[in-house]
Enzyme design. Structure first.
Site, PDB file in Angstrom:
ATOM      1  N   TYR A 144       0.857  -1.191   0.000  1.00  0.00           N
ATOM      2  CA  TYR A 144       0.000   0.000   0.000  1.00  0.00           C
ATOM      3  C   TYR A 144       0.888   1.235   0.000  1.00  0.00           C
ATOM      4  O   TYR A 144       1.798   1.322   0.841  1.00  0.00           O
ATOM      5  CB  TYR A 144      -0.895  -0.003   1.244  1.00  0.00           C
ATOM      6  CG  TYR A 144      -1.828   1.184   1.375  1.00  0.00           C
ATOM      7  CD1 TYR A 144      -1.668   2.098   2.412  1.00  0.00           C
ATOM      8  CD2 TYR A 144      -2.871   1.395   0.478  1.00  0.00           C
ATOM      9  CE1 TYR A 144      -2.526   3.185   2.555  1.00  0.00           C
ATOM     10  CE2 TYR A 144      -3.734   2.477   0.613  1.00  0.00           C
ATOM     11  CZ  TYR A 144      -3.552   3.374   1.647  1.00  0.00           C
ATOM     12  OH  TYR A 144      -4.392   4.453   1.780  1.00  0.00           O
ATOM     13  N   ASP A 238       9.285   2.765  -0.171  1.00  0.00           N
ATOM     14  CA  ASP A 238       8.218   3.409   0.582  1.00  0.00           C
ATOM     15  C   ASP A 238       8.448   3.064   2.054  1.00  0.00           C
ATOM     16  O   ASP A 238       8.060   1.996   2.516  1.00  0.00           O
ATOM     17  CB  ASP A 238       6.846   2.917   0.098  1.00  0.00           C
ATOM     18  CG  ASP A 238       5.729   3.515   0.938  1.00  0.00           C
ATOM     19  OD1 ASP A 238       4.553   3.339   0.575  1.00  0.00           O
ATOM     20  OD2 ASP A 238       6.026   4.147   1.968  1.00  0.00           O
ATOM     21  N   LYS A 266       4.167   9.007   8.994  1.00  0.00           N
ATOM     22  CA  LYS A 266       4.051   8.404  10.333  1.00  0.00           C
ATOM     23  C   LYS A 266       5.088   8.940  11.337  1.00  0.00           C
ATOM     24  O   LYS A 266       5.021  10.100  11.751  1.00  0.00           O
ATOM     25  CB  LYS A 266       4.087   6.885  10.206  1.00  0.00           C
ATOM     26  CG  LYS A 266       2.907   6.333   9.381  1.00  0.00           C
ATOM     27  CD  LYS A 266       2.939   4.823   9.276  1.00  0.00           C
ATOM     28  CE  LYS A 266       1.960   4.311   8.266  1.00  0.00           C
ATOM     29  NZ  LYS A 266       0.566   4.322   8.725  1.00  0.00           N
TER      30      LYS A 266
END
Ligand code: KE4
Length: 421
Positions: A144, A238, A266
């Site tokens: 994702y 990523d 994050k």
């Protein structure tokens, strides 16, 4: 454990918001039950509106690596707010955080702040396409990279949990340039490169965390590096989830593989909205206003968010802190595994599979006992432990998950294993 007030809030949000949530993964539709409405968080604990408390293993989906409301972060944010919440100008705060990120990850020669991981990945893809003059991108099934159109092909996380890995509303033309391959399958990647002239980049979660926790097999990341170099495509890590989580220097330090570009989210914001993309100086020089690749954002580099990220990474960089969190995650994982389930950690991220062995890709992840996980999740919540509401997510351990907290999780685990059998 009363949930009356949570249910009352869920009724209000259920009318206002799709699924009653601000992001799909938060809905319990994947596991059943009522998501507790959380009014306060401190250390390893969440407190809901009915007065219940839970050990939190979601950690705001990764950012809260020091634990919730760590005083070094909250004090600095409170002080910074007194000097204004944002000005849309250069600030010393963004300079400080940018310099710290570049110090922790040598591959990040230059970077640009944005406000989410989605934005970071979207911008990194645009830059890769501009820099190579090619349009196609390879991503992996179950990974994702946020919800930008090009990545909603066999996407992981909530898209996987709710069965829409290829979302409607994404024009076929857009995902036509997105090629997917099974995670950990170098042969499939080599074949895709053989069959397609126009591949700009390979995007990979260097440790997959959006189909459950699936580490790279030996040689996978090194192989991607080699294939990209030989083919002239860019390797994009990523590290929105793995950054500062699997290693202080990210997965690229843990596995000693250098990408051309890295995406962050994050932890880099310490709980406030921050994303970033960075890497080779020659690539970043192509980003506006220095170069022609346009990307912009009103709240990019917001000084309050920069402060939360900077204080989080500064504390994390102090000798012994990161290792202490890895030790917490290791101790927890060791207490959860048994014959019918596999539990392990990669740095401060943890995974639990109801299976004889850990899956290596999405197909194998789907063969694990997903129904058992749902029953286990409900039992753990009833015993005061807040897990990600999907078997296709990773768990996040913090500095605050000390022996006493881990003991509480293991007690709940024993009862939940019985209850979910
Ligand atoms: P955000 O746009 O949600 O900040 O980041 C997107 C993203 C990009 N790359 C990776 C590897 C990610 O894990 C994410 C976001 N992760 C999910 C949890 N699996 C965020 C939680 C959510 O969607 O609410």
């Amino acid at each position: 454990m009363s949930s009356e007030r949570s249910r009352a809030y869920n009724r209000i949000t259920g009318e206002l918001f799709p699924g009653g949530v601000s992001s799909p993964v938060r809905a319990f539709a994947g596991v059943g039950g009522t998501p507790p409405v959380i009014r306060k968080a401190k250390g390893a604990l969440l407190y809901d509106v009915d007065g219940n408390d839970y050990v939190d293993l979601v950690g705001s989906w990764g950012p809260m690596i020091l634990g919730h409301a760590h005083p070094e972060v909250t004090r600095a944010v409170a002080a910074r707010v007194q000097r204004g919440l944002g000005t849309g100008t250069p600030s010393p705060d963004e300079a400080r955080l940018g310099r710290l990120v570049a110090t922790l990850l040598p591959s990040v020669e230059r970077l640009r702040f944005v406000v989410s991981g989605t934005e970071a990945c979207m911008a990194a893809l645009r830059l890769a396409r501009a820099a190579t003059g090619r349009d196609k991108v390879i991503k992996f099934e179950g990974c994702y990279h946020g919800h930008a159109d090009p990545f909603l092909a066999s996407a992981g996380s909530g898209a996987l949990t709710f069965g829409t890995p290829n979302s409607p509303g994404v024009p076929a033309d857009v995902v036509r340039d997105t090629i997917t391959a099974p995670y950990n399958d170098l042969g499939a990647v080599a074949q895709a490169l053989e069959e397609n002239e126009e591949i700009a980049a390979i995007f990979v979660e260097p440790v997959a965390g959006n189909m459950g926790l699936i580490p790279p097999v030996e040689g996978f990341l090194e192989g991607l590096r080699e294939l990209c170099t030989d083919y002239g495509a860019l390797l994009v890590f990523d590290e929105v989830m793995t950054g500062f989580r699997v290693h202080l220097g990210g997965a690229q330090a843990l596995y000693d593989v250098m990408p051309d570009l890295t995406c962050f989210g994050k932890v880099i914001g310490g709980g406030l909205p921050v994303g970033a993309y960075g890497g080779r100086a020659d690539l970043l020089a192509q980003v506006a206003p220095e170069g022609p690749v346009y990307q912009a954002g009103t709240l990019s580099g917001n000084p309050v968010a920069m402060t939360a990220g900077y204080r989080t990474l500064k504390a994390l960089s102090r000798p012994g802190v990161f290792d202490a969190i890895v030790a917490n995650a290791t101790r927890l994982a060791e207490g959860l595994g048994d014959d019918d389930r596999v539990a392990f950690n990669v740095g401060t991220m943890m995974g639990l599979w109801f299976a004889d062995s850990a899956p290596r890709n999405l197909e194998e992840a789907k063969t694990t006992d997903l129904e058992r996980f749902k029953r286990y999740h409900a039992a753990m919540l009833a015993h005061g432990v807040h897990l990600p509401p999907s078997p296709f997510e990773a768990w996040f351990v913090s500095l605050a998950h000390d022996d006493r907290i881990i003991e509480r999780v293991l007690e709940a685990h024993e009862a939940s294993i019985t209850a979910s059998a």
